[in-house]
Design an enzyme around this catalytic site. Structure first.
Site: not given
Length: 227
Positions: A45, A49, A118, A121
């Site tokens: 994650e 991101d 989450d 990502e």
């Protein structure tokens, strides 16, 4: 490495086939699942991101060569925020294949924006690891689709603008009320009504409460502007 039928179906929805499915399986594993020694999606994650952020920054930079940073920043924030990631995650039904601990499952984890965002990502990071930046960029731009072109409207903070109008009239802040929730647990639709103390009101439906509130506020702003 073979994957289960439900994960294979998810890859079809994702529109991407992994050379090595190991990163994908880790991306779909929430920290609540299994023992501490088993890999989960937190590190992925973190990486995803950053990949998402770079892709969106690049897309916005190229899309409007004359835009100042002050215009690009809210557009960027609208595209990478948790609610948007969760909306994309629902469209490809990530929730159906997430590995969750019992307590997280019982508390409706497959429907939570933060958890879905989450995971989205993390899946981006899994594609990046499997095939590199170009493949991750292609995936992101395809999944985000129209959102990139329509981000100007989404970037406008309608709730703040509406609250400023209420304050200028000497009224309390606008009231937001959830009047309906429909759809399956993994893909709910929220209908929100917003009303000013002086009477004007509007409703809107979206895949998250925040988006429905913003849409309702935008609708009411439009009505007020038209008189």
């Amino acid at each position: 490495m073979k994957v289960s039928a439900d994960v294979a179906a998810f890859c079809d929805r994702l529109g991407y086939r992994f050379s090595d499915p190991a990163p994908l399986l880790q991306a779909l594993t929430h920290p609540s699942f299994g023992s501490p020694g088993r890999g989960d999606n937190q590190r992925l994650e973190f990486l995803g991101d950053r990949v998402l952020g770079l892709v969106m920054a690049e897309a916005l930079f190229k899309a409007d060569p004359t835009a100042k940073e002050g215009l690009l920043a809210p557009r960027y924030n609208a595209l990478v925020r948790k609610e948007t990631c969760a909306e994309v995650a629902r469209e490809i039904d990530i929730g159906a294949v997430l590995k969750l601990g019992r307590s997280e499952m019982m508390s409706g984890g497959r429907r939570k924006d933060a958890l879905l965002a989450d995971a989205m990502e993390a899946v981006i990071a899994a594609v990046y690891i499997d095939a590199g930046f170009d493949a991750a960029r292609d995936l992101i731009l395809r999944l985000w689709g129209r959102r990139v072109a329509e981000v100007e409207a989404d970037a406008r903070d309608a709730k703040t603008a509406l609250q400023e109008i209420a304050q200028a009239k000497g009224e309390p802040p606008p009231a937001y009320v959830e009047v309906a929730r429909t759809g399956p647990d993994h893909q709910p639709q929220f209908t929100i009504e917003v009303q000013l103390a002086s009477g004007p009101k509007a409703t809107a439906t979206a895949g998250s409460k925040r988006q429905a509130e913003q849409a309702a506020a935008r609708d009411l702003l439009t009505r007020l502007e038209r008189g």
